[in-house]
Design an enzyme around this catalytic site. Structure first.
Site, PDB file in Angstrom:
ATOM      1  N   ASP A 324     -17.835 -25.088  -9.125  1.00 29.32           N
ATOM      2  CA  ASP A 324     -18.167 -25.506  -7.771  1.00 29.32           C
ATOM      3  C   ASP A 324     -17.969 -27.018  -7.701  1.00 29.32           C
ATOM      4  OD1 ASP A 324     -19.444 -25.583  -5.141  1.00 29.32           O
ATOM      5  OD2 ASP A 324     -21.154 -26.421  -6.207  1.00 29.32           O
ATOM      6  N   ASP A 510     -24.384 -24.539  -8.429  1.00 34.62           N
ATOM      7  CA  ASP A 510     -25.766 -25.014  -8.291  1.00 34.62           C
ATOM      8  C   ASP A 510     -26.452 -24.543  -7.017  1.00 34.62           C
ATOM      9  OD1 ASP A 510     -25.978 -27.933  -6.385  1.00 34.62           O
ATOM     10  OD2 ASP A 510     -24.130 -26.795  -6.616  1.00 34.62           O
ATOM     11  N   ASP A 514     -23.458 -20.514  -4.145  1.00 35.46           N
ATOM     12  CA  ASP A 514     -22.799 -20.186  -5.409  1.00 35.46           C
ATOM     13  C   ASP A 514     -23.387 -18.940  -6.065  1.00 35.46           C
ATOM     14  OD1 ASP A 514     -21.181 -22.505  -5.296  1.00 35.46           O
ATOM     15  OD2 ASP A 514     -22.833 -23.710  -6.088  1.00 35.46           O
TER      16      ASP A 514
END
Length: 618
Positions: A324, A510, A514
């Site tokens: 990410d 995080d 996600d």
């Protein structure tokens, strides 16, 4: 039970104490036997050795037998008793000592796993000072509820996660975030249970119950990691019972068949007992868990909480890695990347009183350039309309550029409450008396060490998955060295992207957005400091200190653990096959059988514990 945060000493582990007592009694029995002491004396010492070293595996074996399973522990005890029954009490004692020592080594590895993670964290104190309408009262931290206000005096531990209502102090939160320097905490800042307050006093409003603090969630993860087993271990347990039944059947055959043809009792029993000892799969069973538990403990010491040994196994097999962007490769905090000094100087004057990340970034950049920032007055931050102040007699506004004539300029702070980030080609507009004088371009700051971490994972063909704009994603990807970029993805799009990458994909993220990708991945790792609750719960491992360098390190450690398990299985199998062949085709002395087979158990256990060393983390 040792105090939390302290490293367990070997003799704090019951299995170590019993193994040590058994060893001492065994050595005393040898000394008495060869010194010519009465037979009853050294027999008594050997039998005491049997009891101290064998009572735990005997109970475990009987419990398994009641559950209609045949345990390796019971096989070892039966073999030792059989050796004593034919007069080979020394050999049976050696078997007991070595088997007890093997169990003690595994117990130490298991305990060190919990120690390493608890050593990473300084747990919150037992009590806290709660502020009430009548004054103050000292209460247990477990009784604090959301909304309570607690007073943290200088030098005290923070008793709960919460928000600072009043006061200022530097807080040492290395136990939670790994930051080497104390962090200034003022009104509105978040503090964590278990961190150490500095010289100031803080009034904190509790934001999480004691059972839901960052610290509590981490400890729960440790307990989960200690309670689970790797798939390799579970596979061994599946075949262990069948194998043990075969060993018992073969032992009985080796005993009764020769007797049926007139063989002597003692040599026949000795041969059968030797076969049972060397064929027992204890070394194979212990080949798996010590390396994996040791690796989990080592990772815990370095701020990576691996939830289970199965996760560690999977980490060692991944073929792709997906990151990410915001909050993972980047800090999730903006920084100024382009601004003229004159424009930045006025913007910093307006934003000086702002607590918003964009405002702090502008002020920080002005300070780093050494600009003389004038004082501002009549600061105003109107949600949805902007941030303004009077500077040198003129009204200066900082906000999003207007899109059409006469549009109300939206302040940077308010704008970012609506949109996660400002497009890089627009930036933040600075106006003086409603006339734009320039713009400040901001970008999310890449985490320190991100480029190095990605470089170490190039063999996994890293890919960037983000919901951010294509331009912002490619800028960060270029900075850290990722070529494969998938931008403007919704959470479900990330799931599809992860599945398209293959069966063994590691996802690092995080946020709440996600979590679906973390769940869909072969293995998921969450950044722990700012990670959402959902991401932390969904991920298979958590990087507590938010150090990206820990990700390639734990992948390397997992690969080493997997290789070590395979090496241990080869060692154990080689010993078993060799000793069984020797016993069936020749005459294997019982002492050599005991030393060879149980010695291989110690070899694989010690080999696995090598991953506890600091040098194993690279």
């Amino acid at each position: 039970m040792t105090n939390t945060g302290e490293r367990t000493r070997h003799f704090d582990v019951p299995e170590v104490r019993w193994a040590a007592a058994s060893t001492v009694l065994f050595l005393a029995g040898i000394a008495a036997q060869f010194a010519g002491a009465p037979t009853w004396a050294w027999w008594a010492l050997y039998l005491a050795c049997y009891v101290t070293g064998g009572w735990e595996p005997l109970l475990a074996g009987l419990a398994a037998l009641r559950a209609k399973t045949l345990d390796v522990d019971l096989l070892m005890i039966v073999a030792a008793i059989g050796a004593a029954a034919i007069g080979q009490v020394l050999d049976g004692g050696l078997l007991i000592v070595i088997f007890a020592t093997s169990g003690a080594l595994e117990a130490v590895a298991t305990r060190r796993t919990a120690d390493s993670v608890r050593g990473l964290l300084d747990l919150a104190g037992d009590t806290a000072t709660r502020v009430t309408a009548d004054g103050e009262e000292v209460v247990d931290t477990t009784s604090l509820v959301i909304g309570d206000v607690v007073l943290i005096r200088p030098g005290e531990r923070v008793g709960a996660d919460g928000e600072v209502l009043d006061g200022a102090s530097e807080v040492d939160q290395a136990s939670i975030t790994g930051e080497s320097m104390p962090v200034l905490k003022t009104t509105g800042d978040e503090v964590f249970a278990g961190t150490l307050n500095g010289t100031g006093a803080l009034r904190v409003r509790v934001s999480r119950a004691a059972s839901d603090t960052v610290l509590a969630r981490i400890v729960a993860m440790v307990e989960e990691a200690s309670a689970t087993k790797a798939r390799t271990q579970l596979f061994i347990e599946k075949i262990e019972q069948r194998y043990s039944v075969c060993v018992v059947a073969a032992t009985l055959t080796l005993f009764f068949l020769p007797l049926a043809f007139g063989a002597s009792l003692q040599p026949t029993l000795l041969r059968a007992m030797t076969f049972m000892i060397v064929a027992s799969p204890c070394a194979v069973v212990l080949a798996t868990m010590p390396p994996l538990l040791s690796a989990i403990a080592n990772a815990g010491r370095h701020g990576v909480l691996v939830k289970s040994a199965a996760v560690l196994e999977r980490l060692g097999t991944i073929t792709r890695v997906a990151f990410d962007k915001t909050g993972t490769l980047t800090e999730g905090m903006p920084r100024v990347i382009d601004a003229e000094d004159a424009v930045l100087r006025l913007a910093a004057a307006v934003e000086y009183a702002s607590e918003h990340p964009v405002g702090r970034a502008i002020v920080a950049e002005a300070r780093s350039r050494g600009l003389d920032v004038p004082q501002a007055r009549e600061f105003a931050s109107i949600p949805g309309q902007g941030v303004t102040a009077i500077v040198n007699g003129t009204r200066v506004a900082v906000g999003r550029p207007e899109r059409k004539a006469g549009a109300v300029r939206v302040g940077a702070a308010a704008a970012l409450n609506v949109a996660p980030s400002l497009p890089a080609d627009e930036g933040v507009a600075v106006t003086v008396d409603e006339v734009e004088i320039g713009r400040i371009r901001l970008s999310d700051r890449v985490r320190p060490g991100a480029s190095e971490a990605v470089a170490r994972l190039l063999d996994l063909n890293p890919v960037l998955l983000t919901g951010d704009s294509e331009a912002a994603a490619r800028r960060v990807a270029a900075e850290v060295g990722i070529e494969d970029v998938r931008a403007e993805l919704f959470p479900q799009d990330k799931v599809f992207a992860v599945r398209a990458l293959g069966d063994r994909v590691l996802v690092v993220g995080d946020g709440v957005n996600d979590a679906p990708a973390l769940a869909a991945a072969h293995t998921g790792i969450a950044m722990g400091r700012a990670g959402s609750d959902l991401a932390l719960e969904t991920a298979d491992a958590v990087v507590v200190r938010d150090e990206l360098s820990a990700i390639p390190a734990v992948v390397t450690l997992a690969r080493r653990a997997r290789r070590l398990v395979l090496v241990n299985l080869v060692i154990a199998s080689t010993f078993i096959v060799g000793l069984v062949a020797w016993d069936l085709l020749g005459e294997l002395p019982l002492p050599l059988g005991v030393a060879g087979h149980e010695g291989s158990t110690i070899i694989v256990a010690l080999n696995g514990l090598r991953l506890l060393r600091k040098s194993a983390w690279v």
